[in-house]
Design an enzyme around this catalytic site. Structure first.
Site, PDB file in Angstrom:
ATOM      1  N   LYS A   1       0.855  -1.198   0.000  1.00  0.00           N
ATOM      2  CA  LYS A   1       0.000   0.000   0.000  1.00  0.00           C
ATOM      3  C   LYS A   1       0.886   1.242   0.000  1.00  0.00           C
ATOM      4  O   LYS A   1       0.599   2.224  -0.685  1.00  0.00           O
ATOM      5  CB  LYS A   1      -0.924  -0.025   1.214  1.00  0.00           C
ATOM      6  CG  LYS A   1      -2.021   1.041   1.204  1.00  0.00           C
ATOM      7  CD  LYS A   1      -1.595   2.373   1.797  1.00  0.00           C
ATOM      8  CE  LYS A   1      -2.748   3.372   1.810  1.00  0.00           C
ATOM      9  NZ  LYS A   1      -2.325   4.695   2.334  1.00  0.00           N
TER      10      LYS A   1
ATOM     11  N   HIS B   1       4.406  11.772  10.248  1.00  0.00           N
ATOM     12  CA  HIS B   1       3.083  11.641   9.645  1.00  0.00           C
ATOM     13  C   HIS B   1       2.057  12.447  10.420  1.00  0.00           C
ATOM     14  O   HIS B   1       1.272  13.190   9.843  1.00  0.00           O
ATOM     15  CB  HIS B   1       2.704  10.159   9.628  1.00  0.00           C
ATOM     16  CG  HIS B   1       1.431   9.880   8.888  1.00  0.00           C
ATOM     17  ND1 HIS B   1       1.393   9.764   7.522  1.00  0.00           N
ATOM     18  CD2 HIS B   1       0.159   9.712   9.322  1.00  0.00           C
ATOM     19  CE1 HIS B   1       0.146   9.524   7.152  1.00  0.00           C
ATOM     20  NE2 HIS B   1      -0.621   9.487   8.224  1.00  0.00           N
TER      21      HIS B   1
ATOM     22  N   ASP C   1      -5.222   5.258 -15.470  1.00  0.00           N
ATOM     23  CA  ASP C   1      -6.242   4.453 -14.804  1.00  0.00           C
ATOM     24  C   ASP C   1      -5.656   3.829 -13.532  1.00  0.00           C
ATOM     25  O   ASP C   1      -4.929   2.834 -13.593  1.00  0.00           O
ATOM     26  CB  ASP C   1      -6.717   3.385 -15.800  1.00  0.00           C
ATOM     27  CG  ASP C   1      -7.881   2.556 -15.287  1.00  0.00           C
ATOM     28  OD1 ASP C   1      -8.019   2.407 -14.063  1.00  0.00           O
ATOM     29  OD2 ASP C   1      -8.636   2.037 -16.117  1.00  0.00           O
TER      30      ASP C   1
HETATM   31  P1  NAD Z   1      -7.690   4.685 -26.725  1.00  0.00           P
HETATM   32  O1  NAD Z   1      -8.444   3.589 -27.377  1.00  0.00           O
HETATM   33  O2  NAD Z   1      -8.407   5.950 -26.480  1.00  0.00           O
HETATM   34  O3  NAD Z   1      -6.370   5.034 -27.562  1.00  0.00           O
HETATM   35  C1  NAD Z   1      -5.537   4.064 -28.085  1.00  0.00           C
HETATM   36  C2  NAD Z   1      -5.498   4.214 -29.591  1.00  0.00           C
HETATM   37  O4  NAD Z   1      -4.745   5.374 -29.938  1.00  0.00           O
HETATM   38  C3  NAD Z   1      -4.768   3.066 -30.249  1.00  0.00           C
HETATM   39  O5  NAD Z   1      -5.678   2.035 -30.505  1.00  0.00           O
HETATM   40  C4  NAD Z   1      -4.196   3.697 -31.509  1.00  0.00           C
HETATM   41  O6  NAD Z   1      -5.060   3.536 -32.606  1.00  0.00           O
HETATM   42  C5  NAD Z   1      -4.117   5.199 -31.203  1.00  0.00           C
HETATM   43  N1  NAD Z   1      -2.735   5.749 -31.129  1.00  0.00           N
HETATM   44  C6  NAD Z   1      -2.295   6.892 -31.649  1.00  0.00           C
HETATM   45  N2  NAD Z   1      -0.994   7.108 -31.387  1.00  0.00           N
HETATM   46  C7  NAD Z   1      -0.576   6.066 -30.671  1.00  0.00           C
HETATM   47  C8  NAD Z   1       0.671   5.692 -30.056  1.00  0.00           C
HETATM   48  N3  NAD Z   1       1.777   6.433 -30.165  1.00  0.00           N
HETATM   49  N4  NAD Z   1       0.693   4.543 -29.358  1.00  0.00           N
HETATM   50  C9  NAD Z   1      -0.423   3.771 -29.225  1.00  0.00           C
HETATM   51  N5  NAD Z   1      -1.597   4.059 -29.793  1.00  0.00           N
HETATM   52  C10 NAD Z   1      -1.689   5.209 -30.494  1.00  0.00           C
HETATM   53  O7  NAD Z   1      -7.072   4.251 -25.346  1.00  0.00           O
HETATM   54  P2  NAD Z   1      -6.563   2.877 -24.793  1.00  0.00           P
HETATM   55  O8  NAD Z   1      -5.204   3.159 -24.258  1.00  0.00           O
HETATM   56  O9  NAD Z   1      -6.726   1.738 -25.725  1.00  0.00           O
HETATM   57  O10 NAD Z   1      -7.564   2.665 -23.550  1.00  0.00           O
HETATM   58  C11 NAD Z   1      -7.392   3.352 -22.346  1.00  0.00           C
HETATM   59  C12 NAD Z   1      -8.714   3.613 -21.665  1.00  0.00           C
HETATM   60  O11 NAD Z   1      -9.459   2.404 -21.525  1.00  0.00           O
HETATM   61  C13 NAD Z   1      -8.529   4.142 -20.278  1.00  0.00           C
HETATM   62  O12 NAD Z   1      -9.358   5.263 -20.128  1.00  0.00           O
HETATM   63  C14 NAD Z   1      -9.008   2.999 -19.371  1.00  0.00           C
HETATM   64  O13 NAD Z   1      -9.517   3.515 -18.161  1.00  0.00           O
HETATM   65  C15 NAD Z   1     -10.067   2.381 -20.228  1.00  0.00           C
HETATM   66  N6  NAD Z   1     -10.488   0.986 -19.948  1.00  0.00           N
HETATM   67  C16 NAD Z   1      -9.877   0.168 -19.018  1.00  0.00           C
HETATM   68  C17 NAD Z   1     -10.306  -1.143 -18.843  1.00  0.00           C
HETATM   69  C18 NAD Z   1      -9.583  -2.029 -17.830  1.00  0.00           C
HETATM   70  O14 NAD Z   1      -8.528  -1.664 -17.341  1.00  0.00           O
HETATM   71  N7  NAD Z   1     -10.098  -3.209 -17.489  1.00  0.00           N
HETATM   72  C19 NAD Z   1     -11.348  -1.646 -19.601  1.00  0.00           C
HETATM   73  C20 NAD Z   1     -11.932  -0.814 -20.563  1.00  0.00           C
HETATM   74  C21 NAD Z   1     -11.494   0.498 -20.734  1.00  0.00           C
END
Ligand code: NAD
Length: 422
Positions: free
Chosen positions: A259, A374, A275
């Site tokens: 923690k 603390h 996240d």
């Molecule tokens: P996102 O889908 O918004 O963005 C990712 C996309 O950005 C990629 O698919 C790609 O097409 C594009 N991209 C552009 N430039 C890039 C680069 N340099 N590197 C990588 N991709 C690039 O976001 P994400 O990261 O896929 O998802 C994150 C979100 O999903 C967070 O808000 C999270 O809280 C949420 N989420 C979390 C869970 C979980 O943890 N269980 C489940 C569902 C959603």
């Protein structure tokens, strides 16, 4: 960034601290206005979440003294808990004496799971799915051309048979390099796209298709050597190792030890719009040993020179694109302060902050105990809670510290005395 070692930073006003941060990082004052009241309004909030009725503020502060791979960094941290930022700064100061933090990481690999049920021959089904590896990878990759453009994409397909009670599920994993994304949406989209074909190959029915937060292929690591003298001598070194060993051997201590690590990690994850739940789920799932016992995420050893070597390795699924990292102005400003140019760099920095936090906690626990520092910081919260105003907080805190009485009833009495001129 010039230096993260800023003398007397805590004694400055908020405005003075901002100007030091601007000077040191080159992030201009206008960008830091994102941290003002109203920097993130209800309209913007309305796009980020649902049924929004406003916004909810927390303090953002700067942890000083961090050196990571020879680069000084001022670390933005969002936390409601007193003493977290002070402890991170303190741990980083101790690590700094012998060169600060050294970090590394795996590639930014996330995995999505596709669960197939009602399969009569799960082991044969597993191989049928694997035989279609290329087809499935191609289908998944076609969902995200942007990711391929920036050098990411599907790196592998694996298939497991998961037995539970009288069920045997065929579970396919898409193994995806998500580059600078956290990757949840990216891999979920891919999993949905291949799910029906996986079920067809397996001869069953799809139920779940979603990422796993056990991001054990996306690890970040930090290491620091701590000078015995800076820590307070050989006895403190030995007792810090004892404190670590209790965490390694006892889940009751490990939960608190970890923690403490997450105090630092979650604060930077939150500041940068990432996240916190995903990182926390990954961390705690990683804290289970090969024998199935919940244990310490970090290690503390005495090296050949009598110094401590502290290490931390854990999943760190954070991104610089997607989620709130791009849409929240405060998160954008916080990322700019870190100077991180890739998700991997940010992940490593966050891991170093977790280790700094852990070092400070173990140091204080193994010497004077946690309450002195603390509770002195906590005294401010108590003073505010009993209604002390801006001109009164300092005096109430001073009295509580002098009396070593960190209780609401004493704070109320002290405040009443103060107001009656006693
Ligand atoms: P996102 O889908 O918004 O963005 C990712 C996309 O950005 C990629 O698919 C790609 O097409 C594009 N991209 C552009 N430039 C890039 C680069 N340099 N590197 C990588 N991709 C690039 O976001 P994400 O990261 O896929 O998802 C994150 C979100 O999903 C967070 O808000 C999270 O809280 C949420 N989420 C979390 C869970 C979980 O943890 N269980 C489940 C569902 C959603």
């Amino acid at each position: 960034m010039t230096t993260s070692r800023i003398q007397g930073f805590r004694n400055l006003s908020v405005e003075e601290r901002r100007s030091v941060v601007t000077q040191q990082t080159g992030v201009d004052a206008a960008a830091l206005a994102a941290f003002d009241d109203g920097g993130f309004g209800a309209d913007a909030a309305n796009h980020l979440s649902e049924n929004v009725i406003g916004t909810f503020s927390l303090p953002i502060g700067i942890a000083a003294n961090h050196t990571v791979n020879g680069r000084d960094v001022l670390v933005p941290m969002v936390t409601e808990e007193a003493s977290v930022i002070a402890a991170a700064s303190n741990g980083a100061r101790m690590a700094r004496t012998l060169g600060g933090f050294h970090t590394s990481s795996t590639g930014p690999i996330m995995q999505a799971q596709i669960q197939v049920v009602d399969v009569v021959d799960p082991h044969a089904a597993r191989l049928r799915v694997l035989e279609a590896r290329h087809e499935l990878i191609e289908l998944a990759e076609a969902q995200d051309p942007k990711l391929a453009e920036v050098g990411g994409g599907v790196r592998d397909l694996t298939v497991r048979v998961v037995d539970f009670e009288d069920e045997a599920y065929v579970v396919a994993h898409l193994v995806v390099d998500v580059r600078d994304a956290m990757g949840a949406n990216a891999v979920n989209t891919m999993a949905e796209a291949v799910a029906d074909r996986v079920a067809e190959l397996a001869g069953g029915r799809v139920v779940l298709r979603i990422l796993t937060n056990k991001a054990d292929l996306r690890l970040a690591r930090a290491r620091a050597v701590l000078d015995a003298e800076t820590l307070g001598g050989d006895q403190v070194v030995d007792d810090m190792v004892h404190a670590y060993k209790l965490a390694a051997g006892d889940p009751y201590r490990a939960a608190t030890h970890n923690k403490g690590i997450m105090n630092g990690i979650s604060a930077v994850v939150l500041a940068t719009g990432n996240d916190t739940r995903a990182v926390e789920a990954g961390a705690h799932s990683h804290a289970v040993s090969a024998e199935g016992r919940y244990t310490s995420l970090s290690t503390f050893e005495k090296d050949a020179d009598g110094n401590i070597v502290a290490t931390l390795e854990l999943p760190m699924p954070v991104g610089l694109v997607g989620g709130a990292t791009k849409t929240h102005p405060g998160a954008r400003a916080a990322v700019a302060l870190t100077g991180a140019t890739s998700a991997a760099e940010l992940a490593e920095l966050i891991t170093a902050v977790g280790l700094a936090q852990n070092i400070a906690a173990l140091r204080v626990l193994a010497s004077e105990g946690v309450q002195r520092g603390h509770m002195s910081l906590h005294a401010k919260n108590i003073a505010i809670a009993v209604g002390a105003g801006p001109g009164e907080i300092g005096q109430v805190v001073e009295r509580l510290i002098a009396e070593k009485a960190f209780r609401h009833d004493r704070a109320e009495a002290v405040l009443a005395d103060l107001r009656s001129g006693k």
